[in-house]
Design a protein around this motif. Structure first.
Motif, PDB file in Angstrom:
ATOM      1  N   SER A 222      57.391  46.124 -61.538  1.00 49.87           N
ATOM      2  CA  SER A 222      58.016  45.914 -60.951  1.00 49.87           C
ATOM      3  C   SER A 222      57.790  45.069 -59.829  1.00 49.87           C
ATOM      4  N   PRO A 228      67.943  42.099 -60.919  1.00 52.92           N
ATOM      5  CA  PRO A 228      69.515  43.588 -60.696  1.00 52.92           C
ATOM      6  C   PRO A 228      69.143  43.677 -62.098  1.00 52.92           C
ATOM      7  N   GLU A 231      68.270  47.555 -63.475  1.00 55.80           N
ATOM      8  CA  GLU A 231      68.601  48.493 -62.805  1.00 55.80           C
ATOM      9  C   GLU A 231      70.049  49.554 -63.490  1.00 55.80           C
ATOM     10  N   GLN A 232      70.959  47.782 -63.198  1.00 55.95           N
ATOM     11  CA  GLN A 232      72.146  48.579 -64.757  1.00 55.95           C
ATOM     12  C   GLN A 232      72.211  49.096 -65.842  1.00 55.95           C
ATOM     13  N   ARG A 234      69.443  50.384 -67.134  1.00 54.88           N
ATOM     14  CA  ARG A 234      68.648  51.649 -66.301  1.00 54.88           C
ATOM     15  C   ARG A 234      70.160  52.889 -66.133  1.00 54.88           C
ATOM     16  N   GLN A 235      71.277  52.540 -65.634  1.00 58.06           N
ATOM     17  CA  GLN A 235      72.390  53.587 -65.912  1.00 58.06           C
ATOM     18  C   GLN A 235      73.306  53.669 -66.994  1.00 58.06           C
ATOM     19  N   TRP A 244      60.253  54.169 -69.252  1.00 54.20           N
ATOM     20  CA  TRP A 244      60.535  53.144 -68.161  1.00 54.20           C
ATOM     21  C   TRP A 244      59.497  52.723 -67.194  1.00 54.20           C
TER      22      TRP A 244
END
Length: 376
Positions: A222, A228, A231-232, A234-235, A244
């Protein structure tokens, strides 16, 4: 052999290290860290010319340079090497490499690739797809210039082209599971726009909504301005994530490949597909878009390993459908439909035990100036 690599990282480093470790020839490497690629292409010939003067006096039979080197400038700065035949290896190129949306490409780098090609005795490509795409793109690009279009020089390159795929290390092999556990889905690529991560996560979301039980490994390097969507995801799906991000140790990366049931690519551009080849060699089932280099590299697999129609816009939905199908096959213990070793067998031709002798022989032919063997 004197090998010149201004961007000694990723697939470039894996190629040089793997070949050198399995080669019967003696190697001298001049390398620079994989950082700031534009600056590397600018200064590398000057830096390598300075470093070359510090090398012990010796004779090299051939030069090997990657597409990241301005080979013509380097040879001009080191006239003592002018008579040594050079091979230019195209991992990628700066004309057909996709440009980030909102940015413009720099034609100077594309022209550097061309002048480097003209300074080399042989041009090696990692796939026929890459070779054909670049030659066609160069022709169309040069015709847009107002005058002195070097189309004759371009035509002269045709007899000097050769397809030489890279090799891969002997893969780890873990026993495949058929215990009803979630389907382990692996996506491994640079976390950048040209690998289309949005398509992957859209396909995963739709497959989950359809009832598929998936576990995710999302690997790759990365950068500061990564999309983005990572991260979206992963959450949102933290409980389904097995691996990851960037795995620094090669052993950890190989184990992650060996643990995967399915390898997915959503790349908008792929000149070969090294991570896909490595994953399938380790036992993962390939699920790939039906375009780019994939139909060539994975020709042994047939329609079962491809999704989509070749049109990127419809691939998220098609990917979801195939993930649901493969999850059902995995749950029933028939992901590979009775032939679990098919992927390993097909990818064996890319192992370094096979590729290094072939590359060594091709290099010897170039060094000897014997071109008839190359034409067969």
């Amino acid at each position: 052999m004197l090998a010149l690599e201004p961007y000694y990282g990723g697939s470039h480093r894996a190629f040089l290290d793997g070949w050198r470790d399995h080669s019967r020839h003696r190697w001298t490497l001049l390398t620079l860290p994989a950082y700031k690629w534009k600056w590397r292409m600018r200064h590398a010939p000057v830096t390598f010319a300075e470093r070359w003067r510090d090398l012990p006096a010796q004779r090299w039979d051939v030069l090997l340079a990657s597409d990241m080197l301005d080979l013509a400038t380097f040879r001009g700065l080191v006239p003592l090497l002018a008579a040594v035949p050079a091979v230019l290896y195209f991992h990628e190129n700066q004309l057909t490499y996709p440009v980030r949306r909102g940015h413009e490409g720099d034609g100077h780098f594309a022209f550097t690739n061309l002048t480097s090609a003209l300074a080399a005795r042989e041009l090696w490509f990692n796939s026929a797809f890459h070779r054909d795409e670049l030659m066609a793109a160069w022709d169309g690009w040069l015709r847009r210039f107002p005058d002195h279009q070097p189309l004759g020089s371009l035509a002269g390159l045709a007899s000097r082209l050769r397809v030489e795929p890279p090799g891969i290390a002997e893969p780890w092999a873990l026993e495949r599971r058929s215990d009803g556990s979630p389907l382990r889905v692996l996506w491994a690529a640079r976390w950048e726009h040209d690998k289309a991560p949005e398509t992957f996560f859209a396909g995963v979301e739709a497959a989950l909504d359809a009832g598929a039980d998936l576990e995710l490994s999302v690997l790759g390097e990365s950068f500061r301005d990564q999309p983005p969507v990572f991260e979206q995801a992963r959450q949102r799906w933290g409980g389904r994530i097995r691996h990851w991000g960037w795995l620094e140790e090669r052993e950890a990366y190989q184990r992650a490949l060996a643990e995967a049931d399915v390898f997915v690519s959503t790349a908008r551009h792929e000149f070969f597909g090294l991570s896909a080849v490595e994953a399938v060699a380790a036992g993962a089932f390939p699920l790939l878009p039906r375009r780019l280099a994939y139909p060539e590299v994975f020709a042994d697999f047939g329609a079962d390993s491809f999704y989509g129609s070749g049109i990127p816009e419809d691939e998220g939905e098609r990917l979801a459908q195939r993930l649901v199908e493969l999850e059902g096959r995995h749950r029933g213990g028939s992901l590979w439909q009775g032939d679990r070793d098919r992927g390993r067998r097909a990818m064996a031709r890319y192992s370094w035990s096979n590729r290094a002798p072939a590359l060594d022989r091709a290099l010897e032919v170039v060094a000897d100036g014997s071109y008839e063997d190359l034409k067969r």
